[in-house]
Scaffold this active site. Sequence first.
Site, PDB file in Angstrom:
ATOM      1  N   TYR A 125       0.157  -4.113   7.803  1.00  0.00           N
ATOM      2  CA  TYR A 125       0.422  -2.118   7.292  1.00  0.00           C
ATOM      3  C   TYR A 125       1.098  -1.506   9.274  1.00  0.00           C
ATOM      4  CZ  TYR A 125      -0.876  -1.932   2.716  1.00  0.00           C
ATOM      5  OH  TYR A 125      -1.301  -2.183   1.533  1.00  0.00           O
TER       6      TYR A 125
ATOM      7  N   ASP B 163      -9.400  -5.722   0.668  1.00  0.00           N
ATOM      8  CA  ASP B 163      -9.136  -7.068   0.625  1.00  0.00           C
ATOM      9  C   ASP B 163      -7.841  -7.594   1.277  1.00  0.00           C
ATOM     10  OD1 ASP B 163      -7.528  -6.251  -1.084  1.00  0.00           O
ATOM     11  OD2 ASP B 163      -8.228  -7.715  -2.835  1.00  0.00           O
TER      12      ASP B 163
END
Length: 436
Positions: free
Chosen positions: A258, A169
Amino acid sequence: MSNIITIAGGGSGHTPGIVLTLLKNQEFFPIKEIRLYDIDQERNHDMEIIIDFLLKKNGSDISLLATLEPKEAFTGIDFVFSQIRVGGIEMRELDEKIPLNCGAVGQETCGLGGFSYGMRSMKGFLELVSDIQEYAPDAWILNYTNPETIIAESVRRKFPNAKIINACDMTISIEELIADSFGYDRKNWISEYYGLNHFGWYKNIYDRTVDKDIMPEIIEKIIQQGFKTDGLENNWVTTYKIMEYMVKKFPTHIPNNYLQYYLYPNIVLEHSDQNYTRANEIMDGRLKEIKETVYQMQNANDITEVQYESDSHGQYIVDMAVSIQNNLNKRFMLIVPNRGAIPNLREDAVVEVPCYVNSKGVEPISLREDIPDFHKGLMEAQVASEKLLVDAFFENSYQKAFESFTLNQTVPNADVARKVLDEFIEANGDYWVELN
């Protein structure tokens, strides 16, 4: 049809949020029983107390079972929500600190820490899938267990017919950050995104209210205004500042946050504390709060004496279950075998792309055009390093593990890769397969 749900990794601090989300969706996804399955008896029992409290407080007649036995956990179930963390928070701490002490990124799902976690997760998760295949072969496995690309690849190899959907998510969190920062409503968006798990980019964000791709104006706002980070924990403030920096330097796409670990490990290391990592924050925060909550619930004279709320966690995974059961064909970002979804990326890559979910399962949506060479090159290296890690797991190969660690783009050189690998082998012990 009322469902029987097993939450694998039931002792997780995220379980209350999943249960609260399930309770809010009873009209579309009725449940008659929730089973908590974990190998940690103490944590599973603590969570049983919390979930029992939540069910009673919400006036629910859903049955609750907590168990350490796979047969009891899975027999006759309809769905498994998996969020297992093999090795617990204690091993996460080592995943983060061992690379940091060697001058490399220390993070739980990315870099070498993610590879250490991946080796543990493959061993534990494949055992879990084996149990599910034995006791509930027709059950849907909706997986949140990390690192998901590695998990998905290992399951594809050993259990090619398992009914599993791998979901993350993080893209929802990114879209909510953008919408909250700049005044959009993401419910009006149709987003195109591609990459690997925790390693991807937005291609465009189509807004139905204005009938156009609004990503260029979002990128301009990120560069000119920055994200709104009021009220966020310091680590997330830092993360989104680095994300702004990535957008400024590569302004054609919006990256997954990320990617900071791969594009700017130097900046990440500047903000890292070798002695106190994210795992330590969780130990001192969420885990202590769970224990305090259990104590309050056990010692309350009346259920109304305890005021307990939990962040709504798991909406994404519950939405998928609803889409499967009701054949809604809703759109999600999911981790799937490529098979042409990204035309110029190797066919056997495990990618994260938009997909439709219905009663038959997952139907990936093709991008219909090649991705840029810069993104392709980064992804090809990451795919190869992850596949080498999965090879190492199945072949018990030290050499392939070393090659995998060396190829990981957070690693400065092969000497660091070998040093970290050897320390992880010692630290993980039987959590890993033996490497020869």
